[in-house]
Design a protein around this motif. Structure first.
Motif, mmCIF file in Angstrom:
data_model
loop_
_atom_site.group_PDB
_atom_site.id
_atom_site.type_symbol
_atom_site.label_atom_id
_atom_site.label_comp_id
_atom_site.label_asym_id
_atom_site.label_seq_id
_atom_site.Cartn_x
_atom_site.Cartn_y
_atom_site.Cartn_z
ATOM 1 N N ARG A 29 0.845 -1.197 0.000
ATOM 2 C CA ARG A 29 0.000 0.000 0.000
ATOM 3 C C ARG A 29 0.884 1.253 0.000
ATOM 4 N NH1 ARG A 29 0.860 2.524 4.499
ATOM 5 N NH2 ARG A 29 0.502 1.696 6.595
ATOM 6 N N ILE A 32 0.529 6.241 4.061
ATOM 7 C CA ILE A 32 -0.698 6.937 4.478
ATOM 8 C C ILE A 32 -0.294 8.317 5.031
ATOM 9 C CG2 ILE A 32 -2.205 4.951 4.873
ATOM 10 C CD1 ILE A 32 -1.412 5.026 7.809
ATOM 11 N N SER A 104 -2.157 -2.518 7.158
ATOM 12 C CA SER A 104 -1.431 -2.732 5.897
ATOM 13 C C SER A 104 -2.355 -2.759 4.676
ATOM 14 C CB SER A 104 -0.616 -4.030 5.968
ATOM 15 O OG SER A 104 -1.475 -5.111 6.256
ATOM 16 N N HIS A 108 -9.201 -2.797 3.210
ATOM 17 C CA HIS A 108 -9.312 -2.006 1.978
ATOM 18 C C HIS A 108 -9.318 -2.950 0.762
ATOM 19 C CE1 HIS A 108 -8.470 1.349 -0.775
ATOM 20 N NE2 HIS A 108 -7.610 0.541 -1.366
ATOM 21 N N SER A 232 -9.600 -3.655 12.461
ATOM 22 C CA SER A 232 -10.456 -4.833 12.658
ATOM 23 C C SER A 232 -9.883 -5.634 13.813
ATOM 24 C CB SER A 232 -10.458 -5.706 11.403
ATOM 25 O OG SER A 232 -10.665 -4.911 10.272
HETATM 26 N N1 LIG Z 1 -3.915 0.221 -1.578
HETATM 27 C C1 LIG Z 1 -4.278 1.270 -0.835
HETATM 28 N N2 LIG Z 1 -4.432 2.488 -1.393
HETATM 29 C C2 LIG Z 1 -4.803 3.547 -0.656
HETATM 30 N N3 LIG Z 1 -5.051 3.507 0.684
HETATM 31 C C3 LIG Z 1 -4.921 2.321 1.298
HETATM 32 C C4 LIG Z 1 -4.523 1.152 0.576
HETATM 33 N N4 LIG Z 1 -4.484 0.133 1.444
HETATM 34 C C5 LIG Z 1 -4.824 0.639 2.630
HETATM 35 N N5 LIG Z 1 -5.088 1.954 2.556
HETATM 36 C C6 LIG Z 1 -5.475 2.835 3.676
HETATM 37 O O1 LIG Z 1 -4.682 2.467 4.802
HETATM 38 C C7 LIG Z 1 -5.455 2.483 5.993
HETATM 39 C C8 LIG Z 1 -5.414 1.116 6.685
HETATM 40 O O2 LIG Z 1 -6.004 0.160 5.832
HETATM 41 P P1 LIG Z 1 -6.929 -1.053 6.365
HETATM 42 O O3 LIG Z 1 -7.865 -0.595 7.423
HETATM 43 O O4 LIG Z 1 -7.479 -1.720 5.170
HETATM 44 O O5 LIG Z 1 -5.801 -1.946 7.063
HETATM 45 P P2 LIG Z 1 -5.956 -3.387 7.727
HETATM 46 O O6 LIG Z 1 -4.795 -4.169 7.265
HETATM 47 O O7 LIG Z 1 -7.299 -3.953 7.454
HETATM 48 O O8 LIG Z 1 -5.796 -3.018 9.267
HETATM 49 P P3 LIG Z 1 -6.268 -3.831 10.575
HETATM 50 O O9 LIG Z 1 -5.565 -5.116 10.581
HETATM 51 O O10 LIG Z 1 -5.815 -2.942 11.709
HETATM 52 O O11 LIG Z 1 -7.749 -3.937 10.494
HETATM 53 C C9 LIG Z 1 -6.855 2.880 5.588
HETATM 54 O O12 LIG Z 1 -6.987 4.276 5.789
HETATM 55 C C10 LIG Z 1 -6.922 2.579 4.111
HETATM 56 O O13 LIG Z 1 -7.827 3.397 3.416
#
Ligand SMILES: Nc1ncnc2c1ncn2[C@@H]1O[C@H](COP(=O)(O)OP(=O)(O)OP(=O)(O)O)[C@@H](O)[C@H]1O
Length: 398
Positions: A29, A32, A104, A108, A232
């Protein structure tokens, strides 16, 4: 901050799922906002063929596919998931698992967030898979209608369920009043893993299933940590069950079925960095335990020296539910999500090592044909052969 050049990857083919290997893709990704403010640097680079990722100067890893930070959601879907939906419609089980450190990009990528996305291009894997499934079903119905070789009717029944594993308890996200104690993981007569006590929802349209996804996502347990405002706190598994009956006057009656698990794992995390205390800390411990158990299953299946040894599926609810997906009857793709920020170097290295082990897992996917309809069709073919013989015998005797 310098903006790195990423290699163009538009023309890369979809991952082939013909053989039985678990396929592994990596998705990086972009930085941020907080990381940009903190002046983090990117510490990951990518090969132009879309197969190799390099962490720091020389930590090289090869995967089935590596997506750089500019890759669109549509492209990730086309390469990793589209062929799996096609397989499901043909009667194979399939699984997509998003793995990675907290923040990470798993949610998303999977498209299982509670907040609505801003536009079509932001749609994650889940809504795209649901749409493709219903498009394929409509296509098959249409083809069956115009099958000129023989009369043929194709009926499809689709059901879905949505569960989360939170603090080692299973919750039915579509029926949140169901007590966790009344849900148990069992093996049915065919050796398939089932969730007894979880109610499947019959869904007839794309809109029905999207409503289930949205409703379940809203009940999912999330919480704010120092590393992700909307983190999450549970492993979420959305499952689509597809059953198809084809009724043909000449060849009899065939029933095939398939299930598709779409898994958004909770992120691995270090309590020191997420600032987890109290409830958040307890969650953090159980999240890491579940991921450790998953890692142990991956090692047992992926390490050649351990082949044939005991696989510790029973160490956690997560590994028990995913028993068919890892080492069993499923076509499976793991998407390892990584952060490119240098502050996350250690976590990214761990994710890449974890995902690398999953590449060696061999599954055994088969088309799920209903045993009774197979037997009935065998008997039908035998009758087809025997009937003329009986008739000949009769005419000889006369
Ligand atoms: N490929 C991407 N492009 C743009 N923004 C992204 C991308 N991947 C993640 N993000 C942004 O990064 C942030 C964290 O992403 P996300 O909540 O999906 O992470 P996660 O791995 O599900 O975290 P957790 O394990 O804590 O739930 C969010 O604000 C999301 O919009």
């Amino acid at each position: 901050m310098t903006i790195p050049d990423y290699p163009a990857q538009e023309s890369l083919p979809s991952i082939p799922f013909e053989d039985s290997n678990v396929r592994v893709a990596v998705r990086a990704r972009p930085l941020i906002e907080k990381e940009v403010v903190d002046k983090c640097q990117e510490c990951v680079s990518y090969s132009a063929d879309g197969r190799e990722v390099v962490l720091g100067k020389d930590r090289r890893f090869t995967f089935d596919h590596v997506f750089c930070p500019t890759t669109a959601q549509e492209e990730v879907y086309r390469v990793c998931v589209k062929p799996l939906v096609e397989s499901c419609v043909a009667g194979y089980n399939a699984t997509v698992i998003a793995y990675g450190q907290t923040g990470s990009g798993k949610t998303h990528t999977m498209g299982s967030a509670t907040n609505p996305v801003s536009g079509e291009e932001d749609l994650g894997i889940l809504p795209r898979a649901i749409r493709q499934l219903y498009e394929s079903i409509e296509e098959r119905k249409h083809e069956a209608q115009f099958d000129v070789r023989e009369f043929c009717v194709n009926l499809q029944f689709v059901k879905c369920c949505f569960v989360e594993i939170y603090n080692e308890e299973i919750k039915d996200l579509l029926h949140p009043d169901t007590p966790s104690k009344s849900i148990s993981i069992r093996e049915d007569a065919n050796g398939d893993i089932i969730l007894a006590g979880v109610k499947d929802e019959a869904v007839f349209t794309y809109e029905d299933m999207m409503r289930c996804l949205e409703q379940g996502s809203a009940f999912r347990t999330t919480g704010s940590t120092l590393m992700n405002q909307l983190s999450s706190r549970s492993h979420a598994i959305f499952t689509m069950n597809i059953e198809q009956q084809s009724l043909q006057t000449l060849n009899g009656h065939e029933i095939i079925s398939a299930k598709f698990h779409l898994v958004d794992l909770a992120g691995s995390e270090r309590a020191k960095r997420t600032g987890a205390v109290g409830m958040r800390f307890k969650e953090s411990v159980t999240i890491n335990c579940g991921l450790l158990a998953l890692g142990n299953v991956i090692s047992a299946l992926g390490d050649e020296r351990k082949r044939g040894q005991h696989v510790p599926y029973r160490e956690s609810k997560l590994t028990r539910i995913l028993q068919d997906s890892l080492g069993g009857n499923s076509k499976t793709c793991m998407i390892a999500c990584i952060s490119t920020a240098d502050v996350n170097f250690e976590e990214t290295l761990n994710t890449l090592k974890y995902a690398n082990r999953a590449r060696n897992i061999q599954n055994k996917p088969i088309i799920n044909r209903d045993a009774h309809s197979v037997q009935l069709n065998q008997l039908r073919s035998e009758v087809k052969v025997l009937f003329p013989l009986l008739w000949l015998d009769d005419t000889d005797n006369n």
